[in-house]
Design a protein around this motif. Sequence first.
Motif, PDB file in Angstrom:
ATOM      1  N   ALA A   7     -28.719   2.136  -7.910  1.00  0.00           N
ATOM      2  CA  ALA A   7     -29.021   0.812  -7.371  1.00  0.00           C
ATOM      3  C   ALA A   7     -29.972   0.905  -6.185  1.00  0.00           C
ATOM      4  CB  ALA A   7     -27.727   0.107  -6.961  1.00  0.00           C
TER       5      ALA A   7
ATOM      6  N   PHE B 128     -33.698   1.146  -7.056  1.00  0.00           N
ATOM      7  CA  PHE B 128     -34.372  -0.091  -7.428  1.00  0.00           C
ATOM      8  C   PHE B 128     -34.398  -1.101  -6.283  1.00  0.00           C
ATOM      9  CE2 PHE B 128     -33.684   1.806 -11.529  1.00  0.00           C
ATOM     10  CZ  PHE B 128     -34.805   1.413 -12.252  1.00  0.00           C
ATOM     11  N   VAL B 129     -33.367  -1.114  -5.443  1.00  0.00           N
ATOM     12  CA  VAL B 129     -33.385  -1.976  -4.261  1.00  0.00           C
ATOM     13  C   VAL B 129     -34.573  -1.616  -3.374  1.00  0.00           C
ATOM     14  CG1 VAL B 129     -32.187  -2.483  -2.094  1.00  0.00           C
ATOM     15  CG2 VAL B 129     -30.917  -2.510  -4.239  1.00  0.00           C
TER      16      VAL B 129
ATOM     17  N   ARG C 128     -34.305 -11.522  -2.699  1.00  0.00           N
ATOM     18  CA  ARG C 128     -34.882 -10.692  -3.749  1.00  0.00           C
ATOM     19  C   ARG C 128     -35.360 -11.545  -4.933  1.00  0.00           C
ATOM     20  NH1 ARG C 128     -35.042  -5.241  -4.384  1.00  0.00           N
ATOM     21  NH2 ARG C 128     -35.305  -5.438  -2.121  1.00  0.00           N
TER      22      ARG C 128
ATOM     23  N   TYR D 190     -33.756  -4.425   3.041  1.00  0.00           N
ATOM     24  CA  TYR D 190     -33.520  -3.500   1.929  1.00  0.00           C
ATOM     25  C   TYR D 190     -32.836  -2.205   2.361  1.00  0.00           C
ATOM     26  CZ  TYR D 190     -37.400  -0.302   3.005  1.00  0.00           C
ATOM     27  OH  TYR D 190     -38.219   0.628   3.598  1.00  0.00           O
TER      28      TYR D 190
ATOM     29  N   GLY E 100     -36.902   5.982  -4.797  1.00  0.00           N
ATOM     30  CA  GLY E 100     -37.405   4.626  -4.994  1.00  0.00           C
ATOM     31  C   GLY E 100     -38.816   4.446  -4.481  1.00  0.00           C
TER      32      GLY E 100
ATOM     33  N   SER F 269     -37.580  -6.246  -9.324  1.00  0.00           N
ATOM     34  CA  SER F 269     -36.751  -7.071  -8.451  1.00  0.00           C
ATOM     35  C   SER F 269     -35.504  -7.559  -9.176  1.00  0.00           C
ATOM     36  CB  SER F 269     -37.557  -8.269  -7.932  1.00  0.00           C
ATOM     37  OG  SER F 269     -38.649  -7.843  -7.161  1.00  0.00           O
TER      38      SER F 269
ATOM     39  N   SER G  82     -33.010  -4.729  -9.671  1.00  0.00           N
ATOM     40  CA  SER G  82     -32.323  -4.361  -8.421  1.00  0.00           C
ATOM     41  C   SER G  82     -31.145  -5.292  -8.152  1.00  0.00           C
ATOM     42  CB  SER G  82     -33.307  -4.385  -7.251  1.00  0.00           C
ATOM     43  OG  SER G  82     -33.712  -5.705  -6.925  1.00  0.00           O
TER      44      SER G  82
ATOM     45  N   TYR H 246     -27.251  -4.013  -8.041  1.00  0.00           N
ATOM     46  CA  TYR H 246     -26.512  -4.252  -6.802  1.00  0.00           C
ATOM     47  C   TYR H 246     -25.183  -4.950  -7.095  1.00  0.00           C
ATOM     48  CZ  TYR H 246     -25.297  -6.283  -2.282  1.00  0.00           C
ATOM     49  OH  TYR H 246     -24.621  -6.657  -1.148  1.00  0.00           O
TER      50      TYR H 246
END
Length: 429
Positions: free
Chosen positions: A245, A248-249, A314, A353, A377, A409, A412, A416
């Motif tokens: 996660a 991608f965050v 996001r 982030y 990332g 986005s 992510s 999450y």
Amino acid sequence: MSATITSTSPVNDPATTRKAMLGLGLGNTLEWYDWMLFGLVSAYIGPHFFPSHDPVAATLSALAVFAVGFAVRPLGGVLLGTVADRIGRRTVMLLSVTLMAVTTLVIAVTPTYDSIGVWSGVILLVCRLVQGISTGIEAPLSTAYAVEVTPKGREARAAGYISFYVNLGILLASLVSFFVSLAVGGATMQDWGWRIPFVVGAVMGVVVLYLRRSLPETLHESERAEGSASTVWRGVGKHWLALVAMIFVVGAAQAYNYAWTVGLPNLARSTFKEDPTGVFAASTALGVVMIVGSLVTGWLADRAKLSRTFIVTRLLAVPSVFLMLLYTEPGLGGLVSVLLGGSVVLVLNMTLYNLVATSLMPKHSRATGVALGYGIGVALFGGTASYVMIWLQSQNATWVFPTYTAVLSLISVVLYLAVRRSTGTYAGE
């Protein structure tokens, strides 16, 4: 191992905390000034360090070196993150600043391709690799450290504070480049003036290193003795979904970020032949929005749940990133409109982030886990963003990049939410 801060910790003293946060923050300013400066002047560096038959090709070569620096960020996270979780935060944060300052000075004085041939490019590449290792630990560890020295309920404000100093570094990179270009002129800036901002960064490094020596340690002797490298990595392995996660965050935010702060300015200079002083002025205006917005975002986020704030900001990035499609022909007005039009959503995402990533990993493996997720990332999605964006524009496929960032986005947000349901969060709520 649970590295909690006790009531006798020196970081609980307000004066000590303020001094620590100043040294911490200015270290981030130096790191990001030096890091972003390279991206901003890539259009100048390329023809000096690589064969310059085609200005766009030379710029792409410099941006490729810029991207390679991101590739080693996970290595910096693995090596230095484990040290930070085992030996202490302070030692690693001193080392990262030293590495950045020294390599910035080397870039400033390295001879050109015409003088020493391919060795100029090799030296440049080595410096960027070292800087990648340095920044691979600086951003995630700084946020983790700030959370550890900040009272509960004010974590977002601490993240906003760190983001303020990060954006101050980015702003200074644009501002110094702008004033140097204004003072020496476009031709001189192209010839040798681009070296001056690097010298400024090296001088800043000496000052910051002195200030950062006052950082207190948040990992106690007893806590270091209880843990081991295997304990740290078992903690990371247990939270593997959180690691995915984080990738991608971080990645989605950084793809957006580097498109705005590096990709669009370089597109303006190399492809649309915009006046460099005007481009630096536009980048500086973006930096002002980012620096003010960081503090405001952190203050507001402490008044709402971090999870809800992250998801909303996001999702707002999905339509916002498509604003770049409005800049398709020369004209500083179009560049300024796109940069500033997307800046509000950008600052919301860039302020939070790292705090979101920090919240997904427990303290005993936080430096390692967050640095690794951050490094991967940024390497996969941030470091390649400006190169991919300019290449797609040259292939008349500009629409692909915002689509790609929008998909990142959305992924992510899904990951999450999955982590929150499986292992929960450890900070910021």
